[in-house]
Design an enzyme around this catalytic site. Structure first.
Site, short mmCIF file in Angstrom:
data_model
loop_
_atom_site.label_atom_id
_atom_site.label_comp_id
_atom_site.label_asym_id
_atom_site.label_seq_id
_atom_site.Cartn_x
_atom_site.Cartn_y
_atom_site.Cartn_z
N GLN A 112 -1.04 -27.25 12.82
CA GLN A 112 0.05 -26.83 11.94
C GLN A 112 0.20 -25.32 11.88
O GLN A 112 1.23 -24.81 11.42
CB GLN A 112 -0.19 -27.38 10.52
CG GLN A 112 -1.35 -26.73 9.79
CD GLN A 112 -1.61 -27.35 8.44
OE1 GLN A 112 -2.19 -28.43 8.36
NE2 GLN A 112 -1.19 -26.68 7.38
N CYS A 118 1.07 -29.50 6.35
CA CYS A 118 0.12 -30.59 6.55
C CYS A 118 0.75 -31.94 6.23
O CYS A 118 0.48 -32.95 6.89
CB CYS A 118 -1.14 -30.37 5.73
SG CYS A 118 -0.85 -30.15 3.95
N HIS A 254 -4.33 -30.91 0.41
CA HIS A 254 -4.17 -31.00 1.85
C HIS A 254 -3.93 -32.45 2.25
O HIS A 254 -4.65 -33.35 1.80
CB HIS A 254 -5.42 -30.46 2.54
CG HIS A 254 -5.34 -30.39 4.03
ND1 HIS A 254 -4.30 -29.77 4.69
CD2 HIS A 254 -6.16 -30.86 5.01
CE1 HIS A 254 -4.50 -29.84 6.01
NE2 HIS A 254 -5.62 -30.51 6.22
#
Length: 338
Positions: A112, A118, A254
């Site tokens: 990424q 993410c 995340h």
């Protein structure tokens, strides 16, 4: 009477000291020193606490704090999705890895880069696995466009997003060649003409409650699952083993892709989006226990179906095919299914 009181106080104090002395030591203060000192501190605490993972220099270890913060980017919010159906009837095997379940149904980890996308990588990776499972094409050379998810879906940006899969149902994603990843927000008009006619879609999607048994059952029945957790500084230096939080301050939420689990050693297998120079070639293992710590693994877990339960009694992708693909892991459970 006074002596008895003093004895009780001293005895209780001794008990507390003993208790503290046998409790793992965790610090949520920011790591200090250069990279080698940080790694040494982390490894020392891992060993002290009986941890089962190795800290070392990764492709992210030498980045600045600002660059670390760009590697996370999930905005937690309540998901407007019904629970995935028919999970109570699933009896999971003792282990499962969709990378090796009568074939590989997990695409390689990507990068990424300096963008909090993410969420887009977790959703795209989930769609890629879904396509391979539903089309029975393990190991397919499938690379779908995270950039379309990032630039066109309205679900988020490089500043973060959510695990909302409505766009994968209504529009879907084309191959990466229509709009290669740029690690920037971009604009949907930049995508190559005709991309809408080349998309892969899901039939429906649903949420998965943050319970170990439910997450395992969903992983068995529906394939790899986008999920999320809280990242701390020590995780940037993860090299191998079964991660459990040790030290360092919180960096943020995340999103990742859950691809397997192991009951014997009590861990999940997860695909990350920090390229293959981090962790175990871009993957990591994380202890079941991290569902109940500050890491909060399993937040916002979702899964994909071919059809909505209200439209068909066959909710999810072809279940019988899915069970047979994992036959070596299921053993006698296949006989129970028939």
């Amino acid at each position: 009477m006074k002596n008895n009181g003093r004895s009780f106080v001293f005895g209780f104090a001794a008990f507390l000291l003993l208790l503290v002395g046998n409790t793992p030591s965790f610090s949520q203060q920011a790591l200090s020193g250069d990279v080698k000192e940080q790694i040494a501190t982390i490894q020392s605490l891992i060993d002290q606490n009986g941890g089962k993972w190795i800290a070392g220099e990764t492709s992210l270890s030498n980045l600045s704090m600002d660059e670390w913060l760009m590697r996370v980017g999930l905005n937690f919010k309540s998901l407007n999705a019904p629970p995935l159906p028919e999970l109570s009837a699933v009896t999971p095997p003792v282990s499962l890895d969709w990378r090796n379940s009568n074939g590989n149904y997990v695409t390689p980890p990507k990068n990424q880069k300096k963008c909090g996308s993410c969420w887009a990588f977790a959703l795209t990776g989930g769609l890629e696995s879904y396509v391979m499972l539903t089309q029975n094409k393990p190991g397919a050379d499938l690379d779908l466009s995270e950039q379309v998810m990032l630039s066109c879906s309205g679900v988020g940006s490089c500043n973060g997003g959510t695990l909302d899969a409505d766009y994968l149902k209504s529009t879907g994603l084309p191959p990466d060649s229509f709009y290669p990843y740029t690690a920037a927000n971009g604009t949907c008009s930049t995508a190559a003409a005709g991309w809408q006619k080349a998309t892969y879609k899901i039939g429906a999607w649903g949420s998965v409650s943050k319970k170990l048994a439910t997450i395992k059952a969903a992983l068995v029945k529906y394939g790899p699952l986008p999920t999320a957790f809280m990242v701390y500084e020590d995780f940037m230096h993860y090299k191998s083993g079964i991660y459990a939080y040790t030290t360092g301050k919180k960096l943020g939420g995340h999103a990742v892709l859950l691809v397997g689990y192991n009951d014997e050693e009590q861990y999940f297998i997860v695909k990350n989006s920090w390229d293959t120079g981090w962790g175990e070639n871009g993957f990591f293992k994380i202890a079941y226990s991290e569902m109940n710590t500050v890491v909060n693994f399993g937040l916002s877990t979702i899964g994909f179906q071919t059809k909505n339960a209200k439209d068909s009694t066959d909710a999810g992708f072809n279940e019988d095919m899915a069970w047979k693909r994992a036959a070596p892991l299921f053993g006698p459970l296949l006989q129970w299914k028939q």
